[in-house]
Design an enzyme around this catalytic site. Sequence first.
Site, short mmCIF file in Angstrom:
data_model
loop_
_atom_site.label_atom_id
_atom_site.label_comp_id
_atom_site.label_asym_id
_atom_site.label_seq_id
_atom_site.Cartn_x
_atom_site.Cartn_y
_atom_site.Cartn_z
N HIS A 50 -4.33 -4.36 -2.64
CA HIS A 50 -4.84 -4.01 -1.31
C HIS A 50 -5.03 -2.50 -1.14
O HIS A 50 -4.98 -1.99 -0.03
CB HIS A 50 -3.93 -4.56 -0.22
CG HIS A 50 -3.94 -6.06 -0.14
ND1 HIS A 50 -2.91 -6.80 0.38
CD2 HIS A 50 -4.87 -6.97 -0.55
CE1 HIS A 50 -3.21 -8.10 0.31
NE2 HIS A 50 -4.39 -8.22 -0.26
N VAL B 205 0.84 -1.20 0.00
CA VAL B 205 0.00 0.00 0.00
C VAL B 205 0.88 1.25 0.00
O VAL B 205 0.42 2.34 0.27
CB VAL B 205 -0.93 0.00 1.24
CG1 VAL B 205 -1.93 -1.15 1.15
CG2 VAL B 205 -0.14 -0.10 2.55
N CYS C 205 -19.78 10.30 3.74
CA CYS C 205 -20.15 10.98 2.48
C CYS C 205 -19.26 10.56 1.31
O CYS C 205 -19.50 10.92 0.17
CB CYS C 205 -20.12 12.50 2.65
SG CYS C 205 -18.46 13.18 2.73
#
Length: 254
Positions: free
Chosen positions: A120, A104, A131
Amino acid sequence: MEDLIKKVAGHIAAAKHLVALTGAGISVESGIPPFRGKGGLWEKFDPMEVGHIQSFMRNPEKVWRLLISEMRDVLVSAKPNAGHLGLARLEELGILKTVITQNVDGLHQMAGSRDVVEFHGNFAWLRCMDCGSREQTVDIDLSQMPPKCGCGGIYRHECVFFGEMIPPKELDRSQIAASTCDLMLVVGCSAVVQPAAFMPVIAKQSGAMVIEINPEPTPLTGTTSTILVKGKAGKAMREITAEVERIIAAKRQQ
Ligand code: NAD
Ligand code: ZN
């Protein structure tokens, strides 16, 4: 070892469609600790527990504090090493088509790789759980824990927690890459985190050769993979890439 490097470089230079699968091990020489093994985060806490989506939902503040204290500073300052750079060079040479990474950390893109599947997700971006608005991790105000969006929702990283599904687009692209390659290089990957560890199996079943670079054998070794280059990713990739360049230059002169 020198013979093995030459042999692997020969396979790579002859490959028409090389795909790489990389795990936390490729970023160890960039100063990012892996989960398992010596110096791994596992020695301090169980990432399967801390990195599980249910732990996050139960106690986002605790997970945020651990993720940040353990990962943020190293991830922000880490630079690609010879392992990432070697794969980017193989792409530039037209041999490597896709990097599937479990990492990552964004280091493949920083090294210049263009076709990267982030299996990932990544740590660089956050998403509001209410939101859906996105924010870069480096821009976030950490004075409140867990950090919150203007709407009051909690931010989470755009990475896949344990217990979550792999995003369908990434899974799909990985499966296509694995089933169309003629050679798969598996670098610094413990091959125990599923379904990423299944990609080399798909490659093998589709007729590709699988080669690993890792200081330790993995469950793939000797079954799915036919060659294990036992060593660190940076050193091995530097030597292999140099040898591939030599083979290609010699071919051009013929
Ligand atoms: P892992 O932590 O389970 O295993 C790391 C593997 O790398 C081991 O097989 C180990 O023998 C090998 N290794 C150690 N040092 C190496 C070196 N110098 N060169 C080559 N190999 C080396 O990693 P994993 O299989 O990727 O699975 C853990 C999951 O955790 C990943 O899927 C990823 O999502 C996440 N993670 C990511 C990062 C990152 O982004 N850099 C770091 C830690 C964990
Ligand atoms: Zn919001």
